[in-house]
Motif scaffolding. Structure first.
Motif: not given
Length: 451
Positions: A95-96, A98-99, A102-103, A106, A153
């Motif tokens: 999860a970390e 992917l996070a 993501d940031k 984005d 994702h």
């Protein structure tokens, strides 16, 4: 300066790779990669340097995206670190990891820049290498699962996808002569790794499309092969097959050069329909031609590598030959367009050369700030100008080139040579992590923005 001219829709970009700039190699659950292992091995990296901090992009990505926005590029080619997403190369995504992406993605999108994502830039999770790495066919299947994770994702935000960067380098430098991770010295016995990477490419293209991704291509390192001395024709053909056609032909034609067949895994032909997937673009990474001569008596290889002489050199030891890029692009067009035309006559639309992007092109010099605090890298400006004029000449000759990416945005960790080679448009002080745009940054900005 009189700039070369390009169409208004031409895509301008910059490229980086995760391991070379991110740092934070032991943060947020990231697993070890083959390059972490390799850099920790005595004698493998110049001056004993490592990438534990690198350009600290993991913590400073906002600053670096602001630099790209100032530059005005339309695209940012980045890579995602496989060990951040799957620390052991398989299983549920972390999860970390992917996070973080993501940031990053984005923020790139918010800056009006299209993300161009390379899924793999040589950072195999060490657990997979322990199970055989690219010598093991299973790694291709694991890679397809990884591609599915990323596609599901990020497909809504990523504009272009590149499954593998320069599989030739992983096969030849990593497994063939051992200069790069994982450091194996197998010579031509390394060629199963080429096939398994090609298979991974095809499986990843299928997985990405199934996940809704579009804009899928590749990024292969290619070089014109120049004969040196008498009787080098066979050696030249062999090296061209090894460095260029082993990685282009399966993708674009669905076949391998005949010289390579004895060195491939049993049943390789059964995988060719999977490897030969229709692509939206073909990425060419170009740095230099490669000289070759006939092998000496007792040589374990059917060729002998030779330096290209008579040209200025970068500090990374590469001859500066802009016309080699024109030669390469035109030769690819001639080879694969002919096949495409023949295939079209037979009703096929999947063969031949799709639109081309120069996905890497750049140079290293001894760039340091002067007394005024600025980096006056006229040599890099001359390099970029010459190579872009070569691209323009290739386009005038009929090659459908749609974009150009400078390697690299930032000075970075240059693999086995550590931090001495500086490829960036932006100087990085590795002690303070201060970023200083070089004169080439301003030159490229003016070109990109038609100032």
């Amino acid at each position: 300066m009189d700039y070369p001219t390009f169409p208004s829709e031409f895509l301008w970009g910059v490229s980086t790779s995760a391991f070379q700039i991110e740092g934070a190699t032991a943060e947020a659950g990231r697993g070890p990669s083959i390059w972490d292992t390799f850099t920790a091995t005595d004698g493998k990296i110049a001056r004993g340097e490592d990438a534990k901090v690198a350009a600290d992009h993991y913590h400073r990505y906002s600053e670096d995206i602001a630099l790209m926005a100032e530059l005005g590029v339309g695209a940012y080619r980045m890579s995602i670190a496989w060990p951040r997403i799957q620390p052991t190369g398989t299983g549920r995504p972390h999860a970390e990891g992917l996070a973080f992406y993501d940031k990053l993605i984005d923020e790139v999108c918010a800056a009006g820049i299209d993300p161009v994502v390379t899924i793999y830039h040589w950072d195999t999770p060490q657990v997979l290498e322990d199970a055989g790495g690219w010598l093991n066919r299973d790694t291709a299947d694991h890679f397809a699962e990884y591609a599915t994770v990323l596609g599901e994702h990020f497909a809504d935000r990523v504009k272009m996808w590149i499954p593998l960067n320069e599989p030739m380098v992983m096969s030849i430098y990593g497994y063939g002569i051992g200069e790069y991770a994982p450091g194996r010295v197998l010579l031509l016995d390394a060629l199963p790794t080429a096939h398994h990477q090609n298979l991974a490419h095809g499986l990843a293209v299928q997985a990405l499309r199934a996940a809704g991704a579009t804009g899928i291509g590749t990024a292969n390192n290619h070089s014109p092969i120049w004969s040196v001395g008498e009787g080098a024709e066979e050696a030249t053909n062999w090296l061209d097959a090894l460095l260029n056609r082993t990685f282009a032909d399966p993708v674009l034609l669905g076949s391998y050069p005949e010289q390579i067949h004895p060195h491939l895994p049993d049943g390789f032909a059964n995988d060719l329909p999977v490897i030969h997937q229709p692509l939206d673009f073909y990425g060419v990474n170009y740095y230099e031609p490669q000289g070759v001569a006939a092998p000496g008596e007792g040589s374990p290889l059917p060729f002998e590598l030779c330096p290209i002489e008579g040209y200025p050199m970068t500090t990374n030891g590469s001859p500066i030959v802009p016309d080699g890029l024109r030669e390469l692009l035109v030769s690819f067009q001639d080879r694969y367009r002919t096949v495409s035309d023949s295939a079209s006559a037979e009703g096929s639309t999947s063969a031949g050369l799709p639109p081309v992007y120069v996905t890497e092109n750049g140079c290293s010099f001894a760039d340091e700030p002067g007394e005024d605090g600025q980096v006056h890298d006229l040599e890099r400006i001359d390099f970029l100008d010459g190579h872009l004029r070569a691209v323009r000449e290739a386009m005038d000759a009929g090659v459908d080139v749609r974009g150009y990416f400078v390697w690299s945005l930032l000075d970075n960790f240059e693999w086995a040579k550590g931090y001495a080679p500086r490829f960036g448009l932006v100087h990085v002080d590795y002690e303070t992590q201060r970023r200083t745009p070089k004169d080439s940054f301003a030159w490229y900005r003016k070109l990109v923005n038609d100032e």
